[in-house]
Write an enzyme that holds these catalytic residues in place. Structure first.
Site, PDB file in Angstrom:
ATOM      1  N   CYS A 113      47.538 -10.970 -40.204  1.00  0.00           N
ATOM      2  CA  CYS A 113      48.923 -11.463 -40.204  1.00  0.00           C
ATOM      3  C   CYS A 113      49.106 -12.724 -39.359  1.00  0.00           C
ATOM      4  O   CYS A 113      50.130 -13.391 -39.467  1.00  0.00           O
ATOM      5  CB  CYS A 113      49.871 -10.373 -39.744  1.00  0.00           C
ATOM      6  SG  CYS A 113      49.825  -8.946 -40.828  1.00  0.00           S
ATOM      7  N   HIS A 252      56.415 -13.738 -37.792  1.00  0.00           N
ATOM      8  CA  HIS A 252      55.746 -12.941 -38.823  1.00  0.00           C
ATOM      9  C   HIS A 252      56.646 -11.754 -39.174  1.00  0.00           C
ATOM     10  O   HIS A 252      57.281 -11.173 -38.294  1.00  0.00           O
ATOM     11  CB  HIS A 252      54.386 -12.463 -38.294  1.00  0.00           C
ATOM     12  CG  HIS A 252      53.754 -11.441 -39.187  1.00  0.00           C
ATOM     13  ND1 HIS A 252      53.525 -11.690 -40.523  1.00  0.00           N
ATOM     14  CD2 HIS A 252      53.345 -10.158 -38.952  1.00  0.00           C
ATOM     15  CE1 HIS A 252      52.974 -10.606 -41.060  1.00  0.00           C
ATOM     16  NE2 HIS A 252      52.861  -9.664 -40.133  1.00  0.00           N
ATOM     17  N   ASN A 282      55.953  -7.201 -45.833  1.00  0.00           N
ATOM     18  CA  ASN A 282      54.923  -7.914 -45.081  1.00  0.00           C
ATOM     19  C   ASN A 282      53.892  -8.477 -46.065  1.00  0.00           C
ATOM     20  O   ASN A 282      53.094  -7.734 -46.627  1.00  0.00           O
ATOM     21  CB  ASN A 282      54.271  -6.946 -44.084  1.00  0.00           C
ATOM     22  CG  ASN A 282      53.232  -7.614 -43.208  1.00  0.00           C
ATOM     23  OD1 ASN A 282      52.848  -8.758 -43.431  1.00  0.00           O
ATOM     24  ND2 ASN A 282      52.751  -6.894 -42.207  1.00  0.00           N
TER      25      ASN A 282
END
Ligand code: UT7
Length: 330
Positions: A113, A252, A282
């Site tokens: 990520c 993020h 995500n």
């Protein structure tokens, strides 16, 4: 000489997987997913013939069109991903081929990520050195290819998507600072165990579902809250940025509660934080550039922007940049 983002574009597959859809697949409910994560729906690349490079290539094509340049002008393509089409060739190779970037070289970068900010920092160095004029940074992940849709603890979190930015030299604006970290102990809490050289794929690894994402959510959550909030605060401190000086936080998008903790630590009001987790979930390496794409029309030259991420590995960090352009209103 600084490396400035001069264009941004993204690609999201059309198919939507809602919380209501997931209620039919696993023992979960819309209320739990919304209140624990902030996610309402995510996009899924259903076409089995398409992969991460196809989404990345679409994003790069739009990027070049927006900037009005030809693919042959690209010097380098760096792709942040944990869902490469294949172990090799790299996704960057495939994207360069698909968009016709015949004068470019490229490589993939694996930082889960945090991949986009790691790749952005790396790509910036080729511009700052004076060697290259046009570097493309792609964040792309087909997370649905490594998700177990019978595991309610992970399948509700992730979605598919891609986005790309163009880096070019600038004397005024661009990337100013970065603070990046890794901690390999994180492999004990979040990993895709099998399929690599330690546990090559076998019938057994597949039967044991070791080829998909496994996460021990709570320790990851705690490390993410601390890691992302601390590093975002640190980068403000060392660049003498007060909350009023920061125009935007681009976090993020893993969990709304992690984003809230980071925003509070930085002392920012909610309206300065880009949040689109409710629409896409995500998307791993794509979350930050997808935010930039969604907010591009509101950004102004000179805006101080902090990008911040935390991800598997563990990997985490923040980048401080000054936005380089006003978007013409169409
Ligand atoms: O981007 C990469 C880095 N990853 C992250 O940043 C993710 C970090 N972790 C998280 O975001 C959170 O830990 C999760 C969203 C994954 C989980 O939220 P949580 O508040 O930590 O929940 P939990 O794991 O403590 O589970 C609470 C309860 C458990 O039931 P019991 O033991 O209290 O009866 C779980 O079994 O919720 C249950 N649960 C669910 N219930 C409904 C777990 N998943 C689900 C679900 N639907 N999908």
């Amino acid at each position: 000489m600084r490396a400035a983002i001069t264009s941004v574009a993204g690609y999201l597959p059309d198919d939507v997987l809602t919380n209501a859809d997931l209620e039919k697949m696993v023992d979960t409910n819309d209320e739990w997913i919304r209140s624990r994560t902030g996610i309402e729906e995510r996009r899924i690349l259903k076409d089995p013939t398409k992969a991460t490079s196809d989404m990345g290539a679409e994003a790069v094509k739009t990027l070049l069109e927006k900037r009005g340049i030809d693919a042959t002008e690209i010097d380098l393509i760096i792709v942040a991903t944990v869902t490469a089409d294949m172990h090799f060739p790299s996704t960057a190779n495939l994207i360069a081929h698909k968009v016709g970037a015949v004068n470019s070289w490229g490589y993939d970068l694996s930082a889960a990520c945090s991949g986009f900010i790691f790749a952005l920092t790396t790509g910036a160095k080729f511009i700052e050195s004076g060697q290259y004029k046009k570097v493309v940074i792609v964040g792309a992940d087909k997370m649905s290819s490594i998700i177990d849709y019978t595991d309610r603890t992970t399948c509700i979190l992730f979605g598919d998507g891609a986005a790309a930015v163009l880096l070019e030299p600038s004397e005024n604006h661009g990337i100013i600072d970065h603070k990046l970290h890794v901690d390999g102990n994180g492999a004990n809490f979040l990993r895709q165990k099998a399929g690599g050289s330690l546990f090559p794929p076998t019938h057994e690894t597949v039967d044991n579902k070791e080829h998909v994402i496994w996460q021990d959510g709570q320790p990851v959550f705690k490390a993410a809250v601390k890691g992302m909030a601390d590093v975002s605060y640190d980068i403000m401190q060392r660049n003498d940025l007060a909350p009023d000086d920061v125009a935007w936080l681009v976090p993020h998008q893993a969990n709304l509660r992690i984003i809230d903790a980071t925003q509070r630590r930085m002392g920012l009001p909610a309206e300065k934080v880009m949040i689109n987790i409710q629409k896409y979930g995500n998307t791993t390496a794509a979350t930050i550039p997808l935010c930039l794409r969604d907010w591009e029309s509101q950004l102004k030259a000179g805006d101080n922007i902090i990008l911040a991420a935390f991800g598997g590995g563990f990997t985490w960090g923040a980048v401080y940049l000054q936005w380089a352009y006003d978007t013409p209103q169409s």
